[in-house]
Design a protein around this motif. Sequence first.
Motif, PDB file in Angstrom:
ATOM      1  N   ILE A  54       0.862  -1.182   0.000  1.00 36.93           N
ATOM      2  CA  ILE A  54       0.000   0.000   0.000  1.00 36.93           C
ATOM      3  C   ILE A  54       0.898   1.231   0.000  1.00 36.93           C
ATOM      4  O   ILE A  54       1.775   1.364   0.865  1.00 36.93           O
ATOM      5  N   ILE A  55       0.682   2.099  -0.980  1.00 33.95           N
ATOM      6  CA  ILE A  55       1.472   3.332  -1.104  1.00 33.95           C
ATOM      7  C   ILE A  55       0.545   4.514  -0.886  1.00 33.95           C
ATOM      8  O   ILE A  55      -0.394   4.734  -1.647  1.00 33.95           O
ATOM      9  N   MET A  56       0.813   5.275   0.149  1.00 35.12           N
ATOM     10  CA  MET A  56      -0.043   6.394   0.539  1.00 35.12           C
ATOM     11  C   MET A  56       0.728   7.697   0.332  1.00 35.12           C
ATOM     12  O   MET A  56       1.714   7.962   1.018  1.00 35.12           O
ATOM     13  N   ILE A 148       2.498  -8.523  -7.046  1.00 37.34           N
ATOM     14  CA  ILE A 148       2.202  -7.895  -5.755  1.00 37.34           C
ATOM     15  C   ILE A 148       0.943  -7.033  -5.893  1.00 37.34           C
ATOM     16  O   ILE A 148       0.975  -5.982  -6.544  1.00 37.34           O
ATOM     17  N   PRO A 149      -0.194  -7.404  -5.301  1.00 40.02           N
ATOM     18  CA  PRO A 149      -1.360  -6.519  -5.311  1.00 40.02           C
ATOM     19  C   PRO A 149      -1.003  -5.179  -4.659  1.00 40.02           C
ATOM     20  O   PRO A 149      -0.280  -5.137  -3.651  1.00 40.02           O
ATOM     21  N   ALA A 228      -0.968  -8.898 -10.873  1.00 38.84           N
ATOM     22  CA  ALA A 228      -1.773  -8.554  -9.704  1.00 38.84           C
ATOM     23  C   ALA A 228      -2.577  -7.278  -9.956  1.00 38.84           C
ATOM     24  O   ALA A 228      -2.266  -6.485 -10.850  1.00 38.84           O
ATOM     25  N   ASP A 229      -3.599  -7.084  -9.149  1.00 37.99           N
ATOM     26  CA  ASP A 229      -4.489  -5.936  -9.306  1.00 37.99           C
ATOM     27  C   ASP A 229      -3.940  -4.693  -8.622  1.00 37.99           C
ATOM     28  O   ASP A 229      -3.134  -4.763  -7.678  1.00 37.99           O
ATOM     29  N   ASP A 293      -6.076 -10.398   1.996  1.00 40.14           N
ATOM     30  CA  ASP A 293      -6.190 -11.178   0.757  1.00 40.14           C
ATOM     31  C   ASP A 293      -5.968 -10.384  -0.527  1.00 40.14           C
ATOM     32  O   ASP A 293      -6.212 -10.887  -1.619  1.00 40.14           O
ATOM     33  N   GLY A 294      -5.472  -9.135  -0.408  1.00 39.93           N
ATOM     34  CA  GLY A 294      -5.150  -8.373  -1.610  1.00 39.93           C
ATOM     35  C   GLY A 294      -6.352  -7.781  -2.310  1.00 39.93           C
ATOM     36  O   GLY A 294      -6.217  -7.235  -3.419  1.00 39.93           O
ATOM     37  N   ASN A 295      -7.523  -7.839  -1.682  1.00 41.07           N
ATOM     38  CA  ASN A 295      -8.740  -7.250  -2.242  1.00 41.07           C
ATOM     39  C   ASN A 295      -9.370  -6.379  -1.156  1.00 41.07           C
ATOM     40  O   ASN A 295      -9.746  -6.881  -0.093  1.00 41.07           O
ATOM     41  N   PRO A 296      -9.515  -5.054  -1.385  1.00 39.56           N
ATOM     42  CA  PRO A 296      -9.981  -4.160  -0.326  1.00 39.56           C
ATOM     43  C   PRO A 296     -11.489  -4.149  -0.131  1.00 39.56           C
ATOM     44  O   PRO A 296     -11.989  -3.470   0.773  1.00 39.56           O
TER      45      PRO A 296
END
Length: 352
Positions: A54-56, A148-149, A228-229, A293-296
């Motif tokens: 996650i990049i914020m 990498i999601p 990956a998404d 799980d890589g899905n928000p």
Amino acid sequence: MLDAVKALEWVRDNIAKFGGDPNNVTIFGESGGGGKVGTLMCMPQAKGLFHKAIIMSGTILNVNTKNMTEELGEAVLKELDIDKQEVDKIKNVPYQELYAAGQRAMAASIGTRRPGTPMMWGFGPAPDGETLLQQPFQPNFAGFSDDIPLMIGTTFNELQRTRYGQEMTVEQARDELQRTFGDETDAYIEAFKEAYPNYTPQELLSIDWLFRPKTIITTDAIGGKRKADTYVYMYTVTEADNRGPKGSAHGAELKYCFDVLHHYTSQLSPATIEANKPWATLLSDVWAKFAHDGNPNTKGLPEWQPYTKENGELMEFGGTAPRLHHNHDRHLEEIIDRHCFKQLDNFRKSHQ
């Protein structure tokens, strides 16, 4: 950055003893932390040590080139009167002396760091083709990170000096905007109106001019093109303290994704904390769900699809409820990118 790799190796080797899963590790960071996440996605030593990212508000960092880094390093040695052939002597320089020399070296070579502007680099990693394969965000990441999601996003105001609470007309805002956007000022206002139909004059000057345009460039390059998404968000939850409205500042979402809003009684009004509690619950759920799980997608969200350049899908956390947009601000951000990074673009051309 190599220390960060070592920390991830420690997690791999030890986290199971604490009930963690070394095969399901998510790294995330904000601002410089987001820059570090993007950098790890380009470091072969980090491959396999994390599985989601996650990049914020981190997409313009790490702009150093090899030439810039060498120029700065030589300037530091000159300030310390150390010969290049004896570079190891730098290990014996006391920290305060080294820091002061570094600041003087930046001023004498690549320029003094200016936080909050496109000229905000300092000492940072540069690609060497081995430890760091490429610059992250320019516009993508190393191919080995394709599985990498990624969740990536920005806040509405970021580091911009906001004008909320000030009396202002559109004409007054236009006069100020002329300094940055020149003959595209009217086009900027029209694009803003298209993206945000209920805009106020104050918002014309308060929106982020730094992170969002580069985030679009990066997500266009990777969305739908990796294994990956990629999920894109914008945080627009507003805050207020006793001095008035604060907007959605750089880093403001951290206390929400960690669900620690109740610890900010000295910074936020009681009314703001009470009104925004549901956002803290939701964002912490989203961050945890993505880490799992890589899905928000979680309860309370409209169905959030992975990003592609064509769909421009963006989840807005703000207003009365989360909502989806599709390329709503692309035209606006193209104008911002053309005008707000001229100094950076010219600088980088001169240091290639």
